[in-house]
Design an enzyme around this catalytic site. Structure first.
Site, PDB file in Angstrom:
ATOM      1  N   CYS A  65     -22.683 -11.422   0.084  1.00  0.00           N
ATOM      2  CA  CYS A  65     -21.889 -10.259   0.474  1.00  0.00           C
ATOM      3  C   CYS A  65     -22.647  -8.963   0.206  1.00  0.00           C
ATOM      4  CB  CYS A  65     -20.533 -10.256  -0.231  1.00  0.00           C
ATOM      5  SG  CYS A  65     -20.599 -10.214  -2.029  1.00  0.00           S
TER       6      CYS A  65
ATOM      7  N   CYS B  38     -19.290   2.919   1.554  1.00  0.00           N
ATOM      8  CA  CYS B  38     -18.617   1.812   2.245  1.00  0.00           C
ATOM      9  C   CYS B  38     -18.239   2.223   3.661  1.00  0.00           C
ATOM     10  CB  CYS B  38     -17.379   1.397   1.464  1.00  0.00           C
ATOM     11  SG  CYS B  38     -16.407   0.098   2.255  1.00  0.00           S
TER      12      CYS B  38
ATOM     13  N   CYS C 276     -19.022  -8.506   4.652  1.00  0.00           N
ATOM     14  CA  CYS C 276     -19.032  -9.253   3.385  1.00  0.00           C
ATOM     15  C   CYS C 276     -18.070 -10.433   3.428  1.00  0.00           C
ATOM     16  CB  CYS C 276     -18.706  -8.329   2.217  1.00  0.00           C
ATOM     17  SG  CYS C 276     -17.086  -7.537   2.289  1.00  0.00           S
TER      18      CYS C 276
ATOM     19  N   ASP D  41       0.821  -1.213   0.000  1.00  0.00           N
ATOM     20  CA  ASP D  41       0.000   0.000   0.000  1.00  0.00           C
ATOM     21  C   ASP D  41       0.853   1.259   0.000  1.00  0.00           C
ATOM     22  OD1 ASP D  41      -2.258  -1.510   0.031  1.00  0.00           O
ATOM     23  OD2 ASP D  41      -2.800  -1.134   2.110  1.00  0.00           O
TER      24      ASP D  41
ATOM     25  N   CYS E  36     -15.715 -17.721  -6.625  1.00  0.00           N
ATOM     26  CA  CYS E  36     -16.922 -16.988  -6.286  1.00  0.00           C
ATOM     27  C   CYS E  36     -18.002 -17.251  -7.340  1.00  0.00           C
ATOM     28  CB  CYS E  36     -16.604 -15.499  -6.218  1.00  0.00           C
ATOM     29  SG  CYS E  36     -18.038 -14.442  -5.962  1.00  0.00           S
TER      30      CYS E  36
ATOM     31  N   CYS F 289     -19.153 -14.818   3.500  1.00  0.00           N
ATOM     32  CA  CYS F 289     -18.758 -15.488   2.261  1.00  0.00           C
ATOM     33  C   CYS F 289     -18.617 -16.993   2.478  1.00  0.00           C
ATOM     34  CB  CYS F 289     -17.432 -14.923   1.762  1.00  0.00           C
ATOM     35  SG  CYS F 289     -16.826 -15.722   0.254  1.00  0.00           S
TER      36      CYS F 289
ATOM     37  N   CYS G  94     -15.337  -2.381   8.604  1.00  0.00           N
ATOM     38  CA  CYS G  94     -16.449  -3.308   8.407  1.00  0.00           C
ATOM     39  C   CYS G  94     -15.939  -4.479   7.577  1.00  0.00           C
ATOM     40  CB  CYS G  94     -17.595  -2.605   7.680  1.00  0.00           C
ATOM     41  SG  CYS G  94     -18.985  -3.681   7.237  1.00  0.00           S
TER      42      CYS G  94
END
Length: 336
Positions: free
Chosen positions: A213, A233, A266, A126, A207, A270, A263
């Site tokens: 999700c 989000c 999702c 990152d 997936c 899954c 958060c």
């Protein structure tokens, strides 16, 4: 000299750092479709206030602009899968800040490549513009889910991604090396415990866009194609967004409920994550001082207490005022 000739030694060193999976591919410009998709996401404003994502576009598309003479990209995944969960805090923030933890671990790998093979390396956690999820797929680690997360077979999608761009060349195998802690095959994944290798002939789970999700996302932020509308989000609203929320954002947070930070609903629902092995790195496990912390504790906490409690934690990114805002303690935040 090909990377394949040192694969076993390199693999042992990477797995020894606690990595869940790793793979490699030649350093090359990303396909035009990847670049176009990202640009369309930006043009739609889905990056919200994260203007830094609009910078260095050419560099993001071409690893050669991150490291002169780059020949390979090594993608590495580290699991932060938990054995216990604390409500109102995203699991990736339970332990120490992954930027600091992984940078130290990948520095060991970069130093090894320099000492043994004279290769230069650039570590990306990152900290540099790079399409990390694209490289995770390109290097064979796994596939993308509807929520945009990278799923590593047998490991799950609770993973931190990091890359080493290096001048050491490799052949194009795009085959991931998986460190599967649990030897029990899951959904067609036959990779054994500590195998350090993968059987790409086996059909691996992917997936299916089951919709779970999307159904639990408080702001309906999950879009088609694995894109996220950051404006809706909770992760963005509780971490990156500074100051008060507008009316639309308040509605998202009301739907979400108070949270210390982040958060991951999702990820928790899954089906691919059900039964996934927990992380082996103690740095990412739930810290003891977070197990019993309450909203009342944060309401009366001084800045010195906050800095001490969350030393080395990702929660510090939200700052004390941001955490209080997230928990509905806006008055207290204004009074400090």
């Amino acid at each position: 000299m090909f990377l394949d000739s040192i694969r076993e030694d390199l693999g042992r060193r990477i797995i020894a750092t606690g990595a869940a999976a790793w793979g490699y591919a030649p350093a090359e410009k990303v396909p035009q479709g990847v670049s176009d998709s990202y640009n369309a996401w930006l043009k739609a404003g889905f990056n919200a206030g994260m203007e830094y994502m609009e910078r260095y576009m050419e560099v993001r598309d071409d690893p050669h602009l991150l490291l002169e003479g780059a020949q390979s990209v090594i993608s590495i995944a580290y699991s932060y899968r938990q054995t216990e969960y604390k409500p109102a805090l995203a699991a990736y923030a339970y332990g120490l800040d992954y930027h600091d933890v992984l940078r130290a671990k990948l520095r060991e790998i970069a130093d090894f490549l320099a000492k043994e093979y004279g290769a230069q390396s650039r570590i990306c956690i990152d900290s540099a513009p790079i399409h990390e999820r694209y490289w995770g797929v390109r290097c064979g680690l796994g596939s993308l889910c509807a929520n945009g997360a990278l799923y590593v077979p047998g490991i799950g999608s609770d993973v931190f991604l990091a890359e080493i761009i290096t001048t050491l060349p490799c052949e194009d195998t795009s085959a991931a090396r998986i460190n599967n802690i649990d030897s029990t095959p899951k959904r067609g994944n036959s990779i054994g415990k500590g195998s350090g290798g993968s059987d790409n002939s086996v059909s691996k789970p992917m997936c299916t866009d089951c919709g779970k999700c999307k159904s639990v996302c408080p702001g309906n932020a999950i879009l088609c194609g694995g894109h996220i509308d950051a404006r809706k989000c909770v992760n963005y609203l509780t971490i990156e967004h500074r100051g008060e929320w507008n009316e639309e954002q308040k509605k998202v947070m009301e739907e979400s409920g108070p949270t210390i930070m982040g958060c991951d609903r999702c990820l928790r629902v899954c089906p691919l994550n059900h039964g996934a092995a927990p992380a082996i790195l103690p740095e990412f496990r739930l810290r003891d001082n977070l197990r019993t912390i309450t909203k009342a504790d944060i309401a009366t906490m001084s800045q010195a207490d906050f800095s001490r409690l969350f030393k080395g934690s990702p929660v510090k990114r939200a700052k004390l005022a941001g955490v209080r805002r997230n928990l509905g303690l806006c008055q207290e935040a204004k009074d400090t």
